[in-house]
Design a protein around this motif. Structure first.
Motif, PDB file in Angstrom:
ATOM      1  N   ASN A  89      54.269  47.007  35.674  1.00 32.99           N
ATOM      2  CA  ASN A  89      53.348  47.764  35.077  1.00 32.99           C
ATOM      3  C   ASN A  89      51.841  47.292  35.201  1.00 32.99           C
ATOM      4  N   ALA A  90      50.932  47.797  35.617  1.00 33.29           N
ATOM      5  CA  ALA A  90      49.639  47.329  36.088  1.00 33.29           C
ATOM      6  C   ALA A  90      48.757  47.353  34.809  1.00 33.29           C
ATOM      7  N   GLY A  91      48.778  48.509  34.042  1.00 32.37           N
ATOM      8  CA  GLY A  91      48.003  48.507  32.700  1.00 32.37           C
ATOM      9  C   GLY A  91      46.673  48.872  32.980  1.00 32.37           C
ATOM     10  N   VAL A  92      45.775  48.280  32.908  1.00 30.56           N
ATOM     11  CA  VAL A  92      44.221  48.782  33.031  1.00 30.56           C
ATOM     12  C   VAL A  92      43.775  47.733  34.370  1.00 30.56           C
ATOM     13  N   THR A  93      43.270  48.477  35.412  1.00 31.54           N
ATOM     14  CA  THR A  93      42.976  47.777  36.636  1.00 31.54           C
ATOM     15  C   THR A  93      41.322  48.144  36.904  1.00 31.54           C
ATOM     16  N   GLN A  94      40.758  47.142  37.200  1.00 29.64           N
ATOM     17  CA  GLN A  94      39.387  47.257  37.254  1.00 29.64           C
ATOM     18  C   GLN A  94      38.916  46.686  38.762  1.00 29.64           C
ATOM     19  N   THR A  95      37.879  47.499  39.332  1.00 30.34           N
ATOM     20  CA  THR A  95      37.416  46.729  40.468  1.00 30.34           C
ATOM     21  C   THR A  95      35.757  47.188  40.792  1.00 30.34           C
ATOM     22  N   PRO A  96      35.307  46.221  41.288  1.00 32.87           N
ATOM     23  CA  PRO A  96      35.413  44.894  41.813  1.00 32.87           C
ATOM     24  C   PRO A  96      35.676  43.684  40.665  1.00 32.87           C
ATOM     25  N   LYS A  97      36.185  42.580  41.104  1.00 32.22           N
ATOM     26  CA  LYS A  97      36.099  41.445  39.884  1.00 32.22           C
ATOM     27  C   LYS A  97      34.777  40.889  39.987  1.00 32.22           C
ATOM     28  N   PHE A  98      34.074  40.716  41.003  1.00 33.23           N
ATOM     29  CA  PHE A  98      32.699  40.022  40.879  1.00 33.23           C
ATOM     30  C   PHE A  98      31.793  40.911  41.852  1.00 33.23           C
ATOM     31  N   GLN A  99      30.407  40.858  41.522  1.00 35.84           N
ATOM     32  CA  GLN A  99      29.641  41.856  42.530  1.00 35.84           C
ATOM     33  C   GLN A  99      28.116  40.909  42.261  1.00 35.84           C
ATOM     34  N   VAL A 100      27.420  41.183  43.411  1.00 40.46           N
ATOM     35  CA  VAL A 100      26.093  40.749  43.202  1.00 40.46           C
ATOM     36  C   VAL A 100      25.293  41.798  43.676  1.00 40.46           C
ATOM     37  N   CYS A 109      37.860  51.916  37.386  1.00 39.36           N
ATOM     38  CA  CYS A 109      38.820  51.856  36.561  1.00 39.36           C
ATOM     39  C   CYS A 109      39.951  52.613  36.605  1.00 39.36           C
ATOM     40  N   ALA A 110      41.085  52.247  36.460  1.00 43.71           N
ATOM     41  CA  ALA A 110      42.292  53.220  36.431  1.00 43.71           C
ATOM     42  C   ALA A 110      43.166  52.615  35.527  1.00 43.71           C
ATOM     43  N   GLN A 111      44.088  53.424  34.885  1.00 43.07           N
ATOM     44  CA  GLN A 111      44.983  53.025  33.861  1.00 43.07           C
ATOM     45  C   GLN A 111      46.343  53.738  34.337  1.00 43.07           C
TER      46      GLN A 111
END
Lengths: 111, 112
Positions: free
Chosen positions: A1-12, A23-25
């Motif tokens: 069960n992934a829950g809430v997934t955000q992308t990306p984790k880092f960005q400059v 964001c996806a849930q």
């Protein structure tokens, strides 16, 4: 069960560039939120979506736009990034009167 | 309107000390109350919750009681450990259930 997934984790980003935070849930929650977290400021609400097809401004919406693409996905867009938008961004979702579930965050640096 | 006020930090304690982090709220209706914990570099995790007056939430040795008469939800732990070092957020969910309000967070450092 992934829950809430955000992308990306880092960005400059460079000042003036644009980007979209995803964001996806997978919990079938109606409500979704975008917060930013800055040192000493706690969590500040940028935008939220109480249900599919609706979005509302939070405390600090300027410089951001959102899209509730469907029930699962809620994206945050920076059209022209500024150094003041350097922050950690969190997406969250919740069902009515339950706790909010958070993603792991996106660390954004604007130079 | 709805708001949450929590004790400012940072808080530094020795291992095995007693912890209290104060939280008070303003709300219309009957909100649910929560404590979240954020470990370094991570997202927020639910620590405990209470959904009605006089409920006590508890988890991992932490406790908080929903006090309607004093509009408070103070977090306590009898004996803290180094691994409890984190930032703690008090939060409430509005009566309608689709708005969440956070306090500013309290940073806790536990030293051996």
């Amino acid at each position: 069960n992934a829950g809430v997934t955000q992308t990306p984790k880092f960005q400059v980003l460079k000042t003036g560039q644009s980007m979209t935070l995803q964001c996806a849930q997978d919990m079938n929650h109606n409500s979704m939120y975008w917060y930013r977290q800055d040192p000493g400021m706690g969590l500040r609400l940028i935008y939220y979506s109480a249900s599919e097809g609706t979005t509302d401004k939070g405390e600090v919406p300027n410089g951001y736009n959102v899209s509730r693409l469907n029930k699962r996905e809620f994206s945050l867009r920076l059209e022209s990034a500024a150094p003041s938008q350097t922050s950690v961004y969190f997406c969250a979702s919740l069902w009515v009167n339950t706790e909010a579930f958070f993603g792991q965050g996106t660390r954004l640096t604007v130079v | 309107g709805n708001s949450v006020t929590q004790m400012e930090g940072p808080v530094t304690l020795s291992e095995e000390a007693f912890l209290t982090i104060n939280c008070t709220y303003t709300a219309t209706g009957y909100p649910s109350l929560f404590w979240y914990v954020q470990y370094p570099g991570e997202g927020l995790q639910l620590l405990l919750k209470a959904t009605k007056a006089d409920d006590k939430g508890s988890n991992k040795g932490f406790e908080a009681t929903y006090r309607k008469e004093t509009t408070s939800f103070h977090l306590e732990k009898g004996s803290v450990q180094v691994s409890d070092s984190a930032v703690y957020f008090c939060a409430l969910s509005s009566n309608t259930g689709n708005q969440f309000y956070f306090g500013t967070g309290t940073s806790l450092t536990v030293i051996p």
